[in-house]
Scaffold this active site. Sequence first.
Site: not given
Ligand code: NVA
Ligand code: CP
Length: 303
Positions: A219, A287
């Site tokens: 991530d 999703r």
């Molecule tokens: N770890 C990331 C995930 C986004 C879907 C965040 O919290 O920004």
């Molecule tokens: N993966 C995910 O939750 O993406 P968004 O932040 O675009 O919703």
Amino acid sequence: MGLRHFLSLNDLSASELKLIIDRAIALKASLQDNRTRDVMRGKVAVLVFEKNSTRTRISFECGIAQLGGHAVFMGPAESQLSRGESVEDTARVISRMSDLVIMRTGAHERIEEMANSALVPVINGLTDFNHPCQLLADLQTYIEYRGDITGITAAWIGDGNNVCHSWMNAARILDFRLNIATPQEFRPNQALYDQCRSNVFVTDDPFEAAKNAEVVITDTWASMGQENERSERNNVFKPYRVDSKLMQCAHRDALFMHCLPAYRGQEVTAEVIDGPQSVVFPEAENRLHAQKALMKFLLDVND
Ligand code: NVA
Ligand code: CP
């Protein structure tokens, strides 16, 4: 069924989690065959988002529309929350008018406050602590490509963040091994690690974590709210970039997953995320299907 919330994967038993994934796979097939049922007709879901989103917002709004329901979206700057109205009062108001709340916020306590005061199901669309909806899609994706996930080895490389925490819960519930490689100061939450110890192994060596893994996951190195730490994080996390060399250490059929948004050249090379082992776009699509199955489950409108 009484009122149920989905703030964490731990809110589901293993059999409920498997059931939702099975139903997600079935819903995906029925959408492809044009057999969608209007089980949310007359129902309204309110999305309360205190952070940005592409996938979560779109997948919920599209899913609600496909099930015949209606979605109301409140973004970070639009509601009175950003002007200091309490989460409790917001929950009391929204849940007198709607059937479902989907919340994206920072501190996990805020979504717990929402659930404690809401009269309708509350779904966690991401907090700083976890991202359980993402895991419904990730698990569905793994199962679609490879079958049963129980007993496999998964490798999380990078930040011990919200998505990592949900993978830890998944490993415990579905009984697979999760190897996590993070720099010392970015390890996952200790209390959660203590709950998941029989399924989770933590190291600072990405090659040790990735060894023979059937799925490699990463991530962003700077989650929402950490933008001002980006340059410092880019330095610390450099050895944790998922590149072809790391993928070669994993099982030869290993899948690559990422919740997106991704930053090519940082946490993952373009060669990996755009390469043959990557399933990030089916993962993003799932999703939609997984959350439709979740909403049907929580609203108890299964046909
Ligand atoms: N770890 C990331 C995930 C986004 C879907 C965040 O919290 O920004
Ligand atoms: N993966 C995910 O939750 O993406 P968004 O932040 O675009 O919703």
